[in-house]
Design a protein around this motif. Structure first.
Motif, PDB file in Angstrom:
ATOM      1  N   ASN A  74       0.831  -1.220   0.000  1.00 41.43           N
ATOM      2  CA  ASN A  74       0.000   0.000   0.000  1.00 41.43           C
ATOM      3  C   ASN A  74       0.856   1.257   0.000  1.00 41.43           C
ATOM      4  O   ASN A  74       0.531   2.249   0.669  1.00 41.43           O
ATOM      5  N   LEU A  75       1.955   1.234  -0.766  1.00 36.67           N
ATOM      6  CA  LEU A  75       2.887   2.353  -0.787  1.00 36.67           C
ATOM      7  C   LEU A  75       2.745   3.181  -2.062  1.00 36.67           C
ATOM      8  O   LEU A  75       2.700   2.631  -3.173  1.00 36.67           O
ATOM      9  N   ASN A  76       2.715   4.494  -1.889  1.00 35.66           N
ATOM     10  CA  ASN A  76       2.744   5.397  -3.028  1.00 35.66           C
ATOM     11  C   ASN A  76       4.129   5.326  -3.663  1.00 35.66           C
ATOM     12  O   ASN A  76       5.139   5.514  -2.967  1.00 35.66           O
ATOM     13  N   PRO A  77       4.239   5.056  -4.971  1.00 38.10           N
ATOM     14  CA  PRO A  77       5.553   4.939  -5.611  1.00 38.10           C
ATOM     15  C   PRO A  77       6.393   6.195  -5.501  1.00 38.10           C
ATOM     16  O   PRO A  77       7.624   6.125  -5.595  1.00 38.10           O
ATOM     17  N   TYR A  78       5.746   7.343  -5.290  1.00 39.40           N
ATOM     18  CA  TYR A  78       6.468   8.609  -5.252  1.00 39.40           C
ATOM     19  C   TYR A  78       6.913   8.996  -3.844  1.00 39.40           C
ATOM     20  O   TYR A  78       7.557  10.038  -3.664  1.00 39.40           O
ATOM     21  N   ALA A  79       6.587   8.199  -2.849  1.00 38.47           N
ATOM     22  CA  ALA A  79       7.000   8.516  -1.480  1.00 38.47           C
ATOM     23  C   ALA A  79       8.514   8.426  -1.358  1.00 38.47           C
ATOM     24  O   ALA A  79       9.120   7.411  -1.742  1.00 38.47           O
ATOM     25  N   PRO A  80       9.189   9.447  -0.834  1.00 43.33           N
ATOM     26  CA  PRO A  80      10.646   9.377  -0.651  1.00 43.33           C
ATOM     27  C   PRO A  80      11.014   8.256   0.310  1.00 43.33           C
ATOM     28  O   PRO A  80      10.302   7.996   1.287  1.00 43.33           O
ATOM     29  N   GLY A  81      12.141   7.615   0.042  1.00 48.09           N
ATOM     30  CA  GLY A  81      12.573   6.537   0.919  1.00 48.09           C
ATOM     31  C   GLY A  81      12.691   6.976   2.364  1.00 48.09           C
ATOM     32  O   GLY A  81      12.305   6.249   3.282  1.00 48.09           O
ATOM     33  N   LYS A  82      13.197   8.184   2.574  1.00 47.49           N
ATOM     34  CA  LYS A  82      13.432   8.650   3.942  1.00 47.49           C
ATOM     35  C   LYS A  82      12.138   8.969   4.684  1.00 47.49           C
ATOM     36  O   LYS A  82      12.153   9.172   5.907  1.00 47.49           O
ATOM     37  N   SER A  83      10.998   9.004   3.964  1.00 43.56           N
ATOM     38  CA  SER A  83       9.710   9.263   4.615  1.00 43.56           C
ATOM     39  C   SER A  83       9.073   7.982   5.156  1.00 43.56           C
ATOM     40  O   SER A  83       8.078   8.056   5.893  1.00 43.56           O
ATOM     41  N   LEU A  84       9.635   6.833   4.825  1.00 44.93           N
ATOM     42  CA  LEU A  84       9.047   5.564   5.224  1.00 44.93           C
ATOM     43  C   LEU A  84       9.537   5.155   6.608  1.00 44.93           C
ATOM     44  O   LEU A  84      10.689   5.396   6.973  1.00 44.93           O
ATOM     45  N   THR A  85       8.670   4.501   7.352  1.00 44.46           N
ATOM     46  CA  THR A  85       9.060   4.026   8.671  1.00 44.46           C
ATOM     47  C   THR A  85       9.992   2.824   8.538  1.00 44.46           C
ATOM     48  O   THR A  85      10.014   2.139   7.507  1.00 44.46           O
ATOM     49  N   GLU A  86      10.741   2.569   9.581  1.00 42.01           N
ATOM     50  CA  GLU A  86      11.643   1.422   9.574  1.00 42.01           C
ATOM     51  C   GLU A  86      10.872   0.118   9.395  1.00 42.01           C
ATOM     52  O   GLU A  86      11.297  -0.760   8.622  1.00 42.01           O
ATOM     53  N   ASP A  87       9.728   0.002  10.059  1.00 43.90           N
ATOM     54  CA  ASP A  87       8.934  -1.219   9.933  1.00 43.90           C
ATOM     55  C   ASP A  87       8.447  -1.420   8.501  1.00 43.90           C
ATOM     56  O   ASP A  87       8.410  -2.552   7.998  1.00 43.90           O
ATOM     57  N   THR A  88       8.088  -0.340   7.829  1.00 49.05           N
ATOM     58  CA  THR A  88       7.618  -0.427   6.447  1.00 49.05           C
ATOM     59  C   THR A  88       8.719  -0.933   5.529  1.00 49.05           C
ATOM     60  O   THR A  88       8.494  -1.795   4.672  1.00 49.05           O
ATOM     61  N   VAL A  89       9.916  -0.412   5.684  1.00 54.78           N
ATOM     62  CA  VAL A  89      11.031  -0.802   4.823  1.00 54.78           C
ATOM     63  C   VAL A  89      11.434  -2.249   5.100  1.00 54.78           C
ATOM     64  O   VAL A  89      11.701  -3.026   4.169  1.00 54.78           O
ATOM     65  N   ARG A  90      11.462  -2.630   6.349  1.00 48.56           N
ATOM     66  CA  ARG A  90      11.800  -4.017   6.678  1.00 48.56           C
ATOM     67  C   ARG A  90      10.749  -4.978   6.108  1.00 48.56           C
ATOM     68  O   ARG A  90      11.080  -6.074   5.631  1.00 48.56           O
ATOM     69  N   ALA A  91       9.489  -4.570   6.140  1.00 50.47           N
ATOM     70  CA  ALA A  91       8.432  -5.407   5.568  1.00 50.47           C
ATOM     71  C   ALA A  91       8.602  -5.555   4.061  1.00 50.47           C
ATOM     72  O   ALA A  91       8.329  -6.625   3.498  1.00 50.47           O
ATOM     73  N   LEU A  92       9.065  -4.499   3.380  1.00 54.12           N
ATOM     74  CA  LEU A  92       9.342  -4.583   1.945  1.00 54.12           C
ATOM     75  C   LEU A  92      10.415  -5.622   1.661  1.00 54.12           C
ATOM     76  O   LEU A  92      10.295  -6.437   0.742  1.00 54.12           O
ATOM     77  N   TRP A  93      11.502  -5.584   2.425  1.00 55.57           N
ATOM     78  CA  TRP A  93      12.589  -6.546   2.253  1.00 55.57           C
ATOM     79  C   TRP A  93      12.078  -7.976   2.439  1.00 55.57           C
ATOM     80  O   TRP A  93      12.380  -8.864   1.634  1.00 55.57           O
ATOM     81  N   ARG A  94      11.289  -8.195   3.462  1.00 53.39           N
ATOM     82  CA  ARG A  94      10.813  -9.549   3.750  1.00 53.39           C
ATOM     83  C   ARG A  94       9.822 -10.026   2.698  1.00 53.39           C
ATOM     84  O   ARG A  94       9.796 -11.209   2.346  1.00 53.39           O
ATOM     85  N   ASP A  95       9.020  -9.100   2.166  1.00 44.54           N
ATOM     86  CA  ASP A  95       8.082  -9.488   1.111  1.00 44.54           C
ATOM     87  C   ASP A  95       8.837  -9.812  -0.175  1.00 44.54           C
ATOM     88  O   ASP A  95       8.451 -10.728  -0.914  1.00 44.54           O
ATOM     89  N   TRP A  96       9.906  -9.068  -0.457  1.00 45.28           N
ATOM     90  CA  TRP A  96      10.728  -9.377  -1.627  1.00 45.28           C
ATOM     91  C   TRP A  96      11.356 -10.759  -1.487  1.00 45.28           C
ATOM     92  O   TRP A  96      11.345 -11.555  -2.428  1.00 45.28           O
ATOM     93  N   ALA A  97      11.852 -11.089  -0.314  1.00 49.63           N
ATOM     94  CA  ALA A  97      12.415 -12.425  -0.095  1.00 49.63           C
ATOM     95  C   ALA A  97      11.348 -13.495  -0.311  1.00 49.63           C
ATOM     96  O   ALA A  97      11.611 -14.550  -0.902  1.00 49.63           O
ATOM     97  N   HIS A  98      10.141 -13.226   0.153  1.00 57.22           N
ATOM     98  CA  HIS A  98       9.025 -14.165   0.020  1.00 57.22           C
ATOM     99  C   HIS A  98       8.650 -14.377  -1.451  1.00 57.22           C
ATOM    100  O   HIS A  98       8.534 -15.510  -1.924  1.00 57.22           O
ATOM    101  N   LEU A  99       8.471 -13.283  -2.197  1.00 59.41           N
ATOM    102  CA  LEU A  99       8.066 -13.389  -3.595  1.00 59.41           C
ATOM    103  C   LEU A  99       9.172 -13.975  -4.463  1.00 59.41           C
ATOM    104  O   LEU A  99       8.905 -14.718  -5.423  1.00 59.41           O
TER     105      LEU A  99
END
Length: 328
Positions: free
Chosen positions: A236-261
């Motif tokens: 549920n992330l806006n593609p235009y959101a700056p990386g530095k605006s994302l929470t740590e939990d959000t970024v970690r969840a992205l990494w784990r979802d990439w590993a899953h997919l």
């Protein structure tokens, strides 16, 4: 462009069929004649993928680096031993859905098989690129080169032809290390907390939109246009959101979802991102690309969640698919 799961699958075919064998190399096209002569007659000792790049090691510690880019593909022929990534407890070979049900291999509407079973050597021909397609076996071995073959690798039983790569070069170990050092972490190679920390720290320092960051191979390896769109939608992330605006939990969840997919992609051969499907819905999705993605190539169609029309834009000279409501 073949994404990370495809390159890992190709590397596995080299591990299964070439590693430990003496290999003849040639360049039917002629553009890689010097490099082929350097490697001709050596024994292949390793095959590995890092994101979208593949590295084949030969004795005397020389490597062949291949980046398929947009148009590159491998063609395999001969008595190919296919890598099996999934088997049921009773030894039946097939593919499973995410609920663990063993299914017969499913062919998509283009006749492509999402998972090739391993068994007795088969005389077949397999195109290893973004999708894998089995075609009629050649009558003679090795077959005559077809098209612009940059490099041919040949053993007594198996042949691999490379066409249209972005990069094809001979490197020494130090050069290989230098290339890999520039790449972001690949969760299939390194699922450690340190790899997740590295990804998270880099993303959260950048003012760059997350839709561009995920495509940066120096930040994370293997993500291409399909996985970029699907990962962002799933989060549920806006593609235009700056990386530095994302929470740590959000970024970690992205990494784990990439590993899953990525794991699903390697196991099935398909970029299956609707991973909660079962039964007939799963079979349909494996058979038709249009039924296995949330937003990719669904521009103008209603979002599967909210009904808003999927938007198609351009980001980083690539097509970007996203839902303006779910990803607002």
């Amino acid at each position: 462009m073949p994404e990370g799961h495809s390159v890992h699958r190709i590397a596995r075919q080299f591990q299964r069929n070439f590693v430990g064998s003496r290999v003849s190399l040639s360049s039917p096209q002629g553009r890689f004649a010097v490099g082929a002569a350097q490697l001709d007659g050596l024994v292949m000792t390793d095959a590995r993928a890092v994101g979208k790049q593949m590295f084949l090691e030969f004795d005397h510690r020389v490597w062949l680096r291949v980046h398929l880019g947009l148009y590159g593909a491998w063609d395999f022929s001969g008595e190919i031993l296919m890598d099996a990534t999934i088997a049921s407890a009773n030894g039946r070979m097939g593919q499973t859905n995410q609920q663990g049900t063993v299914l017969d291999p499913i062919h998509d509407s283009a006749g492509e098989n999402s998972l090739h079973s391993i068994g007795a050597p088969r005389r077949t021909r397999v195109r290893m690129s973004e999708q894998e397609k089995e075609t009629n076996a050649p009558e003679t071995f090795p077959p005559d080169p077809i098209g612009q073959v940059r490099v041919r690798l040949l053993t007594e039983t198996v042949c691999a032809d490379l066409r249209g790569p972005t990069a094809c070069e001979v490197l020494d170990p130090q050069q290989v290390d230098a290339v890999i050092a520039k790449l972001g972490p690949d969760p299939l190679l390194d699922a450690s907390p340190e790899a997740e920390d590295r990804f998270t720290a880099v993303v959260r320092k950048k003012a760059t939109p997350i839709g561009l960051i995920l495509m940066d191979q120096n930040v994370v390896s293997g993500i291409g246009n399909v996985y970029r769109a699907e990962l962002l939608f799933r989060a549920n992330l806006n593609p235009y959101a700056p990386g530095k605006s994302l929470t740590e939990d959000t970024v970690r969840a992205l990494w784990r979802d990439w590993a899953h997919l990525l794991k699903i992609g390697v196991e099935t051969g398909q970029m299956m991102t609707m991973d909660d499907l079962d039964g007939d819905d799963y079979v349909l999705a494996m058979a038709n690309r249009a039924d296995r993605h949330w937003v990719y190539k669904r521009e103008g169609l209603p979002c599967r969640v909210c009904g808003t029309h999927i938007t198609l834009e351009e980001m980083g000279a690539r097509k970007l698919y996203w839902c303006p409501r779910c990803q607002s």
